[in-house]
Design a protein around this motif. Sequence first.
Motif, short mmCIF file in Angstrom:
data_model
loop_
_atom_site.label_atom_id
_atom_site.label_comp_id
_atom_site.label_asym_id
_atom_site.label_seq_id
_atom_site.Cartn_x
_atom_site.Cartn_y
_atom_site.Cartn_z
N LYS A 107 2.66 4.42 -7.49
CA LYS A 107 1.87 2.59 -7.52
C LYS A 107 1.90 1.73 -8.35
O LYS A 107 2.19 0.97 -7.78
N GLU A 133 -6.52 10.19 -1.90
CA GLU A 133 -7.49 8.77 -1.62
C GLU A 133 -8.22 9.54 -3.56
O GLU A 133 -8.02 8.10 -3.50
N GLU A 172 3.34 -1.41 3.85
CA GLU A 172 3.09 0.20 3.62
C GLU A 172 4.15 0.53 3.05
O GLU A 172 5.15 0.64 4.43
N GLN A 221 -3.86 4.48 -1.05
CA GLN A 221 -3.96 3.73 -0.14
C GLN A 221 -4.10 3.85 1.25
O GLN A 221 -4.97 3.59 2.14
N ASN A 232 0.66 -1.40 -0.19
CA ASN A 232 0.13 -0.31 0.26
C ASN A 232 1.03 1.06 -0.26
O ASN A 232 2.47 1.00 0.60
N THR A 257 -10.05 5.48 3.74
CA THR A 257 -9.01 4.29 3.44
C THR A 257 -8.14 5.06 4.61
O THR A 257 -8.83 4.38 6.13
#
Length: 238
Positions: free
Chosen positions: A233, A33, A209, A38, A3, A65
Amino acid sequence: MTNLSVNINKVATIRNARGGNMPNILTVAQDCEKFGAQGITVHPRPDERHIRYSDVYGLKPLIKTEFNIEGYPCEKFVDLVLKVKPTQVTLVPDSPDAITSNAGWDVKSNFELLSELADTFNSNGIRTSIFVGTDLENISFAAKTGADRIELYTEPYATNYPINKENAIAPFIEAAQYAKGLGLGVNAGHDLSLENLAYFSKCIPWIEEVSIGHALICDALYFGLQQTISLYKACLQQ
């Protein structure tokens, strides 16, 4: 998949430079978001030179999130976390006047404090993460505190990546594997960027994360926030 939690402290720094409410922290968090982040991370400090305590309270009902509050566990900080009840609290050993976090906890020396905090936060339904370096004994003590996760302090990786990326990542692979074997979840953060994130993620794909603020906000000046989040991402999806 790992994440991406966007640290919005630097956005607050820009706002505070002029006063007023531009840029609007609450809107930026919601946009992050909307653009695919995330999680949202904030690091309130006692002098409120970027994120303010009032920002944290304002963000709580808006974040859809994961909400991660990181910081040094002074009395005011602990009270804030217990009132807001974020998804996760990340305990960081920085002094109140630190420009940025520059080391992980010496968990053995602070074992009683960190154990008490982990128990307090976990009993309130808040996931607890301890900010640490790659020393394996230190990670072993982190597991014994009852914390759910550690966050690996990745500045040494970022510094050494341009010199020799294999050497730079090696202690982080070992530390992440060791933590995983102890039942700890593993997060990572500090100086991760578009230059070094993809390789980090490829070598340690089980990272839960990454928390990224400074580099991401700097990149957003050139690419825009939506495209920047997409680029980060993509680094995590290779």
